[in-house]
Design an enzyme around this catalytic site. Structure first.
Site, PDB file in Angstrom:
ATOM      1  N   CYS A  80      10.070  -1.430 -31.327  1.00 50.86           N
ATOM      2  CA  CYS A  80       8.999  -1.609 -30.895  1.00 50.86           C
ATOM      3  C   CYS A  80       9.112  -1.902 -29.474  1.00 50.86           C
ATOM      4  O   CYS A  80       8.017  -2.211 -28.764  1.00 50.86           O
ATOM      5  CB  CYS A  80       8.796  -3.221 -31.448  1.00 50.86           C
ATOM      6  SG  CYS A  80       8.814  -3.265 -33.430  1.00 50.86           S
ATOM      7  N   GLY A 115       1.308   3.669 -45.470  1.00 52.01           N
ATOM      8  CA  GLY A 115       1.134   2.207 -45.642  1.00 52.01           C
ATOM      9  C   GLY A 115       2.435   1.531 -45.626  1.00 52.01           C
ATOM     10  O   GLY A 115       3.427   2.139 -45.943  1.00 52.01           O
ATOM     11  N   CYS A 198       0.716 -11.252 -40.451  1.00 54.06           N
ATOM     12  CA  CYS A 198       1.461 -10.271 -40.045  1.00 54.06           C
ATOM     13  C   CYS A 198       0.340  -9.097 -39.358  1.00 54.06           C
ATOM     14  O   CYS A 198      -0.671  -8.732 -39.711  1.00 54.06           O
ATOM     15  CB  CYS A 198       1.864  -9.350 -41.332  1.00 54.06           C
ATOM     16  SG  CYS A 198       2.728 -10.489 -42.568  1.00 54.06           S
ATOM     17  N   CYS A 199       1.254  -8.323 -38.259  1.00 53.58           N
ATOM     18  CA  CYS A 199       0.646  -7.622 -37.513  1.00 53.58           C
ATOM     19  C   CYS A 199      -0.110  -6.358 -38.093  1.00 53.58           C
ATOM     20  O   CYS A 199       1.004  -5.988 -39.234  1.00 53.58           O
ATOM     21  CB  CYS A 199       1.459  -7.044 -36.267  1.00 53.58           C
ATOM     22  SG  CYS A 199       2.823  -6.222 -36.770  1.00 53.58           S
TER      23      CYS A 199
END
Lengths: 379, 106
Positions: A80, A115, A198-199
């Site tokens: 990230c 997903g 949650c992002c």
């Protein structure tokens, strides 16, 4: 080390673009950054591209779309923190006098996975036994609430604030407000975290034109200067770790504040790595915005909301703006440069002069996080 | 690794560092020799979560052993009685370490 500045920013609205290639997702952000900087692509001397999960040569695949090639293009993977790490590398090169003008890009296409949670490395001994990022943060949340006697339902208030900010950001993936009740009633993911805590995963890109501060002054650019660029890695241990205290961020913050000659009381606006609700509270404490155990009270005071003393994540943060992993670090810088330039409209932090960006990377066994990048910007 | 009802770890012969995973080189002192060590089966649950990201709910936690090592464990159902600092008993099943509530002496 020469001082560096950012003279151009660009990003696309984070969201889901499964029909587009990574290059097609990312090149508009680059064009916007170049346009803001008012420079032609052939002025770029080197480019760094942060991307974690979108395959090889993300930088070349993107920059070829606008004919920007034949220069050093470095692809950076630090989970990230990828594009924040890319920015750090560009600053090192400009600061050392090797080059004058660089492009920093963050690009990610997470819809390629269909997903679910972001894929982690299956060779990791904990990932192979079922650990994923929601579980890691959920365990932090569980322990934090246990130690400080906080109801886990209180975490939902972080998501409410994030969505309120994100509703004011046209580049945010989630642009609707929510309530504590709706957050708690959303689908359970990893107890005590629910879906809205949650992002969201998605696609996105952000770009920066970085130069020496001297160059920015010479061309009369509307520049924001970089007071410090601090990058560090986590400290490994196979034993006890206090999961309620963000070791890598606390250590990085201490160094960043010292290098920039500021303290937490000097920060006017911050973008921190709120991948999950608990994270934002932990980082209030890691940066000294709140004392240990007091983060929820800081949130409830309104200090970290727009109009408060230290607005945190005015963009909506990762929880609302979205978190296309490799793009997030650069997108934080885009937001903060525009905040310091007074260009953020309804979510503008009035009079902001000093801004802090913080991103962490990696869920791997034995580390708080694998990487942490902190940038402090000044108008 | 399981021998009887205890967890077997790996101890560096040079510095005494203990971890559950085997190592080619000690990450603390770079020593090359390690010995197998009985770490017992009692532990303390540092934190935990029930995951709903798979086809069935799954309990995960971090358990701290008296030797100082921490390990990721799968929680034995039912999950509703687990709490931070709960005493748990560990056992190895294939490549997973399973935690259940209570101590081996209970």
């Amino acid at each position: 080390m020469r001082e560096c500045a950012i003279i151009g920013t660009g990003m696309i609205r984070f969201g889901r673009y499964p029909e587009r290639s990574l290059g097609d997702i990312a090149f508009p952000a680059v064009l916007e950054a170049l346009s803001e900087a008012e420079i032609e692509p052939n002025k770029i001397q080197a480019a760094w591209c942060g991307s974690a999960l979108s395959g090889m040569m993300a930088g070349q695949r993107t920059l070829a779309k606008i004919g920007l090639s034949g220069i050093p293009i470095v692809n950076v993977e630090n989970a990230c923190a990828s594009s924040a790490t890319a920015l750090n590398a560009a600053i090192q090169a400009i600061g050392a006098g090797e080059i004058e003008i660089a492009l920093v890009l963050g690009a990610e296409k997470l819809t390629r996975f269909g997903g679910g949670t972001i894929p982690l490395d299956a060779e990791d001994p904990e990932v192979s036994r079922g650990l994923n990022m929601p579980a890691l943060y959920a365990m932090r949340a569980q322990r934090y609430c246990h130690e400080w006697g906080i109801e886990t339902a209180a975490l939902a208030e972080v998501a409410v604030k994030a969505r309120k900010h994100g509703a004011l950001n046209p580049d945010a993936q989630m642009q609707s407000e929510t309530t504590v009740e709706a957050v708690l009633e959303s689908r359970p993911i990893a107890d005590p975290l629910t879906l809205f805590q949650c992002c969201p995963t998605g696609d996105g890109a952000a770009a920066l034109v970085v130069t020496s501060a001297d160059y920015a002054r010479r061309i009369g650019a509307s520049a924001v200067t970089i007071a410090t660029s601090e990058l560090t890695s986590g400290r490994w241990t196979s034993g006890f770790r206090d999961m309620t205290s963000a070791e890598i961020t606390k250590r990085g913050a201490r160094i960043a504040f010292e290098q920039a000659g500021v303290g937490p009381e000097d920060i006017d606006v911050a973008e921190v790595h709120d991948a999950f609700t608990i994270a934002e509270l932990l980082y209030y404490e890691a940066f000294g915005f709140a004392q240990p155990g007091e983060a929820i009270h800081l949130l409830r005071s309104g200090a970290t909301s727009l109009g408060g003393r230290i607005p945190v994540n005015p963009s909506g943060g990762l929880l609302s703006k979205g978190h296309p992993v490799g793009a997030s670090g650069a997108a934080q810088i885009v937001e903060l440069v525009r905040q310091l330039q007074g260009r953020c409209g309804a979510r503008q932090v009035e009079g902001a002069q000093v801004a802090l960006a913080h991103v962490t990377g990696g869920g791997i066994a034995g580390f708080d996080h694998g990487a942490c990048a902190i940038h402090i910007l000044k108008r | 690794m399981l021998r009887g009802s205890v967890i077997i770890g790996n101890r560096c012969a040079a510095c005494g560092h203990v971890q559950l995973e085997s190592f080619a080189v000690c990450p603390v002192c770079l020593g090359h020799e390690q010995t197998r060590d009985d770490l017992g089966s009692d532990a303390t649950l540092y934190s935990f979560s029930i995951l709903h990201t798979g086809s069935a709910s799954q309990g995960l936690g971090y358990a701290d052993l008296p030797c100082g090592a921490r390990t990721l464990v799968a929680l034995e159902a039912p999950f509703d009685r687990y709490a931070c600092d709960a005493r748990v008993t560990l056992r190895q099943e294939a490549d997973r370490i399973i935690a259940s509530l209570g101590t081996s002496h209970a």
